[in-house]
Structure formats: C-alpha cells, structure tokens
Design an enzyme around this catalytic site. Structure first.
Site, PDB file in Angstrom:
ATOM      1  N   HIS A   1       0.805  -1.210   0.000  1.00 49.63           N
ATOM      2  CA  HIS A   1       0.000   0.000   0.000  1.00 49.63           C
ATOM      3  C   HIS A   1       0.845   1.271   0.000  1.00 49.63           C
ATOM      4  O   HIS A   1       0.321   2.365  -0.213  1.00 49.63           O
ATOM      5  CB  HIS A   1      -0.993  -0.003   1.181  1.00 49.63           C
ATOM      6  CG  HIS A   1      -0.373   0.219   2.528  1.00 49.63           C
ATOM      7  ND1 HIS A   1      -0.111  -0.814   3.394  1.00 49.63           N
ATOM      8  CD2 HIS A   1       0.023   1.352   3.158  1.00 49.63           C
ATOM      9  CE1 HIS A   1       0.407  -0.328   4.511  1.00 49.63           C
ATOM     10  NE2 HIS A   1       0.498   0.990   4.390  1.00 49.63           N
TER      11      HIS A   1
ATOM     12  N   ASP B   1       0.158  -7.637   1.091  1.00 48.93           N
ATOM     13  CA  ASP B   1       0.634  -6.282   1.383  1.00 48.93           C
ATOM     14  C   ASP B   1       2.158  -6.203   1.420  1.00 48.93           C
ATOM     15  O   ASP B   1       2.739  -5.495   2.248  1.00 48.93           O
ATOM     16  CB  ASP B   1       0.049  -5.761   2.696  1.00 48.93           C
ATOM     17  CG  ASP B   1       0.092  -4.234   2.780  1.00 48.93           C
ATOM     18  OD1 ASP B   1       0.291  -3.592   1.737  1.00 48.93           O
ATOM     19  OD2 ASP B   1      -0.041  -3.699   3.895  1.00 48.93           O
TER      20      ASP B   1
ATOM     21  N   SER C   1       4.728   2.335   7.878  1.00 45.49           N
ATOM     22  CA  SER C   1       4.351   1.206   7.021  1.00 45.49           C
ATOM     23  C   SER C   1       5.530   0.738   6.177  1.00 45.49           C
ATOM     24  O   SER C   1       6.196   1.534   5.511  1.00 45.49           O
ATOM     25  CB  SER C   1       3.202   1.613   6.093  1.00 45.49           C
ATOM     26  OG  SER C   1       2.042   1.896   6.825  1.00 45.49           O
TER      27      SER C   1
END
Length: 443
Positions: free
Chosen positions: A186, A217, A296
């Site tokens: 993402h 992911d 992230s």
C-alpha cells in the site's frame, strides 16, 4: 641618700657635698633636656620603672640621669638593635613561598565559589552524586536496545513514490546486499513509476519496483548501490507474547525513528484494504510499540536486532475522515510470510497464495459456540484430500481456535505451500482431526 631633689625647695645635701646644679632652663613652660639633667621620659629610651620606687617623691618626675662623658677618641663598640631586620634564615626562605601559595589557592577557591554561586549555584548546592563508574546499561552492551537500534538503523530506508495525487511516503528495509528493499504494497500502490529511497545517512537513490502482492501487502523494490548492509532475518514462528521489540521507520516523515514495545499478541487476524481494492488477510504480530503513518513497510525487530515482522497497519479510535494515530495497537506481517513472498516476487515476479481448498463465508459461516463452517470444498483440493466435506465446522487449525471466517483465511496464508497443518473439526456431534497439506493457488 646623697643628691639633691631639684624639683622642691628642700636641700637634702650633707655638708661637703658638691653644690647642686642649676635648674635647667625652661622651654615653652617645660624644662629643657640638657646634658646632666633628667631627660624627657616620653622621648628617652632609658626611662626606667621609677614610678614603682617606694622612696620616690610622688610629685617628682622619675628619670634616670645618665651623665655625659667626653669622647676619648675611641668609637664606642657598635650595638646591634635586636628589633632590626636581619638576614632571613633558610626556613624562612622556604616558608614564605609556601604560605604565599596556600593563600593564593585559598583566594582562588573563594573566587571560584563566588563565581559559581553568582552563575547559578544557589547557596552552594551540589547537584548529582559523586562521579563513579558508568553503570552497565550506559555501556550500551550488544543486547541493549540502543545497541540494537544502532546496528539496524543503517539498513532502514524511507520510501517515496510519486503518484497522481502527490507523493506517497513510507518505510522499508534492505533485504539483500544487491539492493532489494522490502516495503508494503500500500506504500507503492498507485505510483507512477518514479520512486526513490532515502538511506540512514541522508543520501538517496532512485528505486525500481520489482513486484508487489496486494493480498499479502508486500512489495519489493531495487536500488543500484554498493556497500549496502542487509538486515538479519529472525523467525516469527519462534516469538512469544511479551518478547521485547523495536519498530523502526519514518512516522509522519520523521526519519530514523525508533520506538520500543513488546509482542502483545500473535496470529491476530487482520482484514485490511482500501474501498474498491483488494482485501488483505494475514495473521499479524500485534505490538504496543508506537507505530504511525509512515512506519508502514518498516521493520519490527526483536531484542537481537533480527527482523521478525513488517509493520503494516494500526487501529485507532477516530471518526471517518480523521487522521488515525497510535494508541498502542499496531500490527506487523510475520517475517516468515513476508520473506517467502519476497523470494517469490524476486524469482518469478509474483507471489504464490497458500490455500486449503475450501470456501468459507455466507450467513452460516460463524457457528455459535466457536468454529467456522465450510461452505464448499473444492474437488481434488487439499481439504477434500484430507477427508473434509462441506458443512464441517473447523474448530482449530494447528491448535489455533477459529471464531470468524477471516481467521481461517489469514492463518492458512501464514504458511507456505506444502506445509502440513492439523485441522480439528466437528461433523454433526463428532469431533475429528485431519492432516491437511496446504497448496498454492492456481493463479
């Protein structure tokens, strides 16, 4: 007593004594000091303690009369004055510099104290204890968190990807010496192809997207740079709740940020994804280390500095449209799963998805009392080969209880294709166990 008192009118001389000397002339109303006469008691050094003479007339001045004699031509023997300064002795020569040095030291100390007090040392207060040897923790032993962070930080990068809406920013880490970088899907999703990574020392390099897997992911990038230091991988299956961990990355664009926490839970089922995009399922490592937007793709490392997870998502108490922040609920993709997906992407350009060969979902998927119901079983799939049938209720997978359909999907994808897992299920009122060999999907 022979002699004459010249201060009264009486003559105490005996017949035949020498005549009394004439009284001295007066100067300014006082008798002058002349040879043969009494001297001034205030000026003469020859004054004696005549005041204590019991035979003295109290009204007469007390003085010692020293008759003057003429010079015989011979100089009198010189008499040294005992009060006159003499030649200093060796002890005095050594003592004077010593006393001077002591006085100078005392004066310097007093001035230093006065300056210290004026500079803020109120009332001579001494702050802190006496200096001693640094405690063990201050030595930054190899197992300390500071030493772990110092060792891992050179392998952590900030990822920037240009997109139509601006620039997406996240974190990543160097997975190989030839420049492969692991991050989240993402972070790079929606990018226009222009990407770069910023290293720990502030330098940057352009990066190329090698491949990505939206369902897990995970994305892999590549930089052309020598001298890279890849991370050391740990074993996420060996973790225990309570193990200390560090989260490293660039939260809110604050590069090289390190936060500490523990493993709060294991195999925490996560279902994530943007509206209209792919749904991501994984059995995550939950941690209370502070993780925010920008973390992230960054590494979650254990107390030995080994990467055991990829920070991916957080939960936050915010309303729709508000910016989420850390509340101590962060989740990372287990590194065993992320490493396997990365190897697939590097080797083939795509990742394999692990399946059990059965479908779950529908209104009757969740069962009261625990377990998930199999809606269908694929012919010749792993579940059918193990004897499972549609309608069976899966209670546990490798001892992990099932409560929601997402539990089964996420936990299955944690394992690599070919892994053998134990499935405990209920058919009717009978509990049974089956060994299932998981497989890769056909895509």
């Amino acid at each position: 007593m022979g002699g004459t008192d010249v201060t009264d009118g009486w003559d105490w001389r005996r017949p035949g004594d020498a005549p009394a000397p004439a009284a001295p002339p007066e100067v300014g109303g006082q008798p002058a000091t002349t040879p043969g006469y009494p001297v001034d008691r205030e000026a003469s050094p020859w004054w004696s303690d005549a005041l204590t003479d019991p035979w003295r007339d109290p009204a007469a001045p007390a003085a010692v009369v020293v008759p003057l004699t003429g010079h015989s031509g011979t100089e009198p023997e010189p008499v040294s004055d005992p009060d006159a300064p003499g030649r200093p002795r060796l002890r005095e020569v050594l003592l004077i510099p010593l006393v001077t040095a002591l006085l100078a030291g005392a004066l310097g100390g007093a001035l230093g104290y006065a300056l210290a007090v004026r500079g803020g040392g109120a009332a001579g207060t001494v702050l802190g204890a006496d200096p001693g040897q640094a405690p063990a923790l201050a030595q930054r032993r190899p197992e300390s968190l500071a030493a772990v962070a110092e060792r891992v930080l050179p392998s952590v990068v900030t990822v920037r990807v240009s997109s139509l809406g601006g620039t997406s920013e996240g974190s990543g880490f160097i997975a190989s010496a030839d420049g492969h970088v692991i991050t989240n899907d993402h972070v790079v999703a929606g990018g226009t192809g222009r990407a770069s990574v910023i290293f720990n020392d502030g330098t940057s390099s352009p990066a190329k997207l090698i491949g990505q897997d939206p369902e897990s992911d995970i994305a892999v990038m590549k930089v052309e740079r020598s001298g890279l230091r890849p991370v050391e991988f740990g074993d996420s299956d060996a973790l225990a709740v309570g193990d200390p961990v560090l989260a490293i990355g660039s939260p809110l664009s604050l590069t090289n940020t390190v936060t500490a926490g523990i493993v709060s839970a294991l195999d925490r089922t996560m279902q994530a994804g943007e509206p209209g995009g792919p749904v991501r399922y994984y059995a995550a490592i939950q941690t209370d280390a502070a993780v925010n937007h920008g973390n992230s793709g960054g590494p979650l490392v254990d107390a030995a500095g080994r990467v055991i997870g990829v920070n991916s998502t957080i939960k936050s108490l915010v309303s729709e449209g508000q910016e989420a922040g850390n509340i101590g609920l962060a989740f990372a993709i287990p590194i065993n799963q992320a490493k396997r997906v990365t190897q697939d992407i590097i080797g083939t350009g795509r990742a394999r998805r692990t399946v059990i060969g059965a479908q779950v979902g529908g209104p009757n998927a969740a069962v009261s009392g625990g377990g998930v119901r199999l809606e269908s079983v694929e012919p010749s799939g792993p579940a059918q080969a193990a004897g499972l049938k549609a309608g069976d209720v899966v209670l546990r997978l490798n001892g992990r209880p099932m409560t929601e359909p997402t539990d089964l999907i996420a936990l299955v994808r944690k394992f690599a294709p070919g892994s053998v897992v134990t499935v405990e299920y209920r058919r009717g009122s009978t509990r049974q166990n089956a060994s299932v060999t998981l497989a890769a999907d056909a895509k």
